[in-house]
Design an enzyme around this catalytic site. Structure first.
Site, PDB file in Angstrom:
ATOM      1  N   GLU A 114       0.949  -1.267  -0.056  1.00  0.00           N
ATOM      2  CA  GLU A 114       0.063  -0.051   0.049  1.00  0.00           C
ATOM      3  C   GLU A 114       0.948   1.382   0.097  1.00  0.00           C
ATOM      4  O   GLU A 114       1.749   1.508   0.858  1.00  0.00           O
ATOM      5  CB  GLU A 114      -0.801   0.137   1.384  1.00  0.00           C
ATOM      6  CG  GLU A 114      -1.888   1.359   1.047  1.00  0.00           C
ATOM      7  CD  GLU A 114      -2.443   1.379   2.581  1.00  0.00           C
ATOM      8  OE1 GLU A 114      -2.080   2.666   2.851  1.00  0.00           O
ATOM      9  OE2 GLU A 114      -2.732   0.692   3.331  1.00  0.00           O
ATOM     10  N   CYS A 140      -3.186   7.256   5.060  1.00  0.00           N
ATOM     11  CA  CYS A 140      -3.214   7.045   3.705  1.00  0.00           C
ATOM     12  C   CYS A 140      -4.721   7.556   2.753  1.00  0.00           C
ATOM     13  O   CYS A 140      -4.510   7.536   1.771  1.00  0.00           O
ATOM     14  CB  CYS A 140      -3.146   5.697   3.699  1.00  0.00           C
ATOM     15  SG  CYS A 140      -4.055   4.615   5.144  1.00  0.00           S
TER      16      CYS A 140
END
Length: 521
Positions: A265, A302
């Site tokens: 990620e 994020c």
């Protein structure tokens, strides 16, 4: 709990083999006791051998026993909630109350995965019975189940010191799948990592599982991470962090004699599109809410909404004014590490060099590692002319993109790389435009939100925390939610087996009562 600073190689506390380090309190700039051990390639090798030795037994434990183990981890995390949150607050500068919530989320994930394991749907059991009389030739009995991929190396993240760290979702989903875990702790929060590791190792011992089910290593530089990716006994890797770091690991894993999957990620700006009727009706409200979400965790999340795209027209000035007001009122706050703070300052400078104009900023920082909030603005033409404007700036800043019409909005949408999420704010009159924009966003993200912001998210069966490159290295999987377990599974077929030799879940009598597909039904 007294912290030892040791590495955890199976059941053993291992002292430093490659020097030591101390944690840094980013708020006071003071080093925090104790010394934490740094390990090397030999420590990775010992952990990998133990993980491999433990794998066959652990991956074949009963579902009930595995679920109980996961619940034991959750109980142990609950027992150290306040202590863990207090230590993580010292090492990150994040509020202690917020971190207690993060401990609760981590414990909840382990309990959720325990329920996933008990239900057994993740095994995807399928049976195609023998057809001995079929012409022109008989068909043998075929049965399939998913099994764990093997020992997994997990890289702890910097920005969520618990829920994306040692006791985070990667660890929970890998253990639920039946994989053994070698965790590389992040050096930004070594004390919090040790407390979590102790909670997991205690559960391993309480449930009388092989010691190699879990190990935690730590090192300086890249050597220990490279050793984990290179080790022939490691069969998958997870990573949360920068695109540069994630792709270095990914490329390295593909160059092995036996390439392995790396589930990364990496980067996302989580664009928000405000459609014209929504802008006219509630531009100020949307602008204020956008900045509020952007500032969560000092912009170090994020799913931070970082780019807002709106057509110049009714409501635009109200939107802009609300964003300027909220940013201007924001106080500078301590960022997680000196390195993240330096990258933030550099990122802002890069945006301005690419043509963005700073239109608002929060109170000036009063300490070395405090992040000052910033709002930048650029028109659609300039945004489309320089890809640097679409890069993630990890910290409390946002970019307002003013486009002249629907065509330019679509051009901006099509210019974006892969994202973790995207959002649309719309009213009933915006539906035709939203229907046209939706396919463009579907191709570029793993999660689309309407009339809300992408951060935060629930951890559920329908959660998707992934997306096309460079948001992740494999858009077929999510790193958050119950289906994240699928990263650590592979199918195995059993053909022509006697019933007694089959895995219990595939035997003729479904004694476990698990869901199974028979002839596709």
């Amino acid at each position: 709990m007294k912290l030892t600073g040791n590495l955890f190689i199976g059941a053993n506390d291992v002292a430093a083999t490659e020097g030591t380090m101390k944690a840094l309190n980013p708020t006071t700039h003071q080093l925090i006791e104790p010394d934490f051990a740094l390990g090397g390639v030999a420590d990775v090798d010992r952990a990998a051998i133990l993980a491999d030795e433990a794998f066959d037994l652990y991956s074949h434990t009963s579902l009930a026993r595995r679920a109980t183990f996961l619940e034991s981890i959750a109980d142990n995390l609950d027992a150290v909630r306040q202590e863990l949150a207090a230590r993580a607050a010292l090492e990150t500068g994040l509020p202690e109350a917020q971190l207690e919530g993060e401990v609760t989320r981590a414990a909840t994930q382990f309990r959720q995965f325990a329920e996933v394991v008990r239900r057994g749907r993740f095994l995807q059991l399928a049976i195609d019975p023998a057809q001995p009389d079929r012409l022109p030739r008989p068909r043998m009995d075929h049965r399939l189940q998913k099994m764990a991929i093997g020992p997994v190396a997990i890289f702890g993240a910097s920005n969520f010191p618990i829920s994306y760290s040692v006791a985070g979702g990667d660890t929970a989903s890998a253990l639920a799948a039946g994989s053994t875990v070698i965790l590389k702790a992040h050096n930004a929060h070594p004390g919090a990592s040790e407390i979590q590791a102790r909670a997991i190792r205690k559960a391993v011992q309480e449930n009388e599982l092989p010691e190699g089910v879990f190990s935690m290593v730590r090192g300086s530089g890249n050597a220990i991470g490279e050793a984990l990716v290179d080790h022939p006994l490691v069969k998958a890797v997870t990573f949360t962090g920068s695109e540069q770091g994630g792709m270095a690991l990914y490329r390295r894993a593909q160059q092995r004699p036996d390439p392995i999957p790396v589930f990364t990620e990496m980067t996302s700006v989580n664009p928000t599109f405000i459609l014209p009727d929504a802008l006219a009706a509630r531009g100020a409200q949307i602008g204020d809410g956008f900045v509020e979400r952007m500032l969560v965790n000092v912009g170090q999340a994020c799913l931070k909404p970082a780019i807002l795209i709106a057509i110049e027209g009714d409501g635009f000035e109200a939107l802009r004014a609300a964003m300027v007001k909220r940013v201007s009122e924001a106080s500078a706050r301590t960022m997680l590490t000196p390195g993240i703070h330096a990258s933030y300052i550099s990122g802002l400078a890069g945006m301005e060099n690419a043509g963005a104009h700073r239109v608002a900023e929060g109170s000036a920082s009063g300490a070395d590692f405090e992040g000052q909030s910033a709002l930048l603005e650029v028109d659609g033409r300039h945004f489309l002319s320089d890809t640097a404007l679409a890069q993630e700036v990890f910290g409390p800043s946002a970019l307002l993109v003013k486009v002249k019409d629907e065509d330019e909005m679509f051009a901006v949408a099509r210019s974006l790389r892969g994202q973790l999420s995207a959002a649309m704010h719309l009213e009933e009159g915006d539906m035709p435009l939203a229907q046209r924009l939706l396919p463009v966003l579907e191709r570029r993200t793993g999660r689309i939100v309407v009339n809300a912001f992408a951060h935060p998210q629930e951890v559920t069966f329908a959660t998707v925390h992934g997306g096309p490159f460079p948001a992740t290295s494999d858009s077929r999987f999510t790193s958050v939610g119950m289906t994240s377990i699928e990263r650590f599974l592979r199918p195995v077929a059993y053909q022509g087996f006697p019933d007694a030799l089959l895995p219990e879940a595939l035997r003729e009598i479904n004694a476990l009562g698990l869901p199974r597909s028979v002839e596709g039904r």
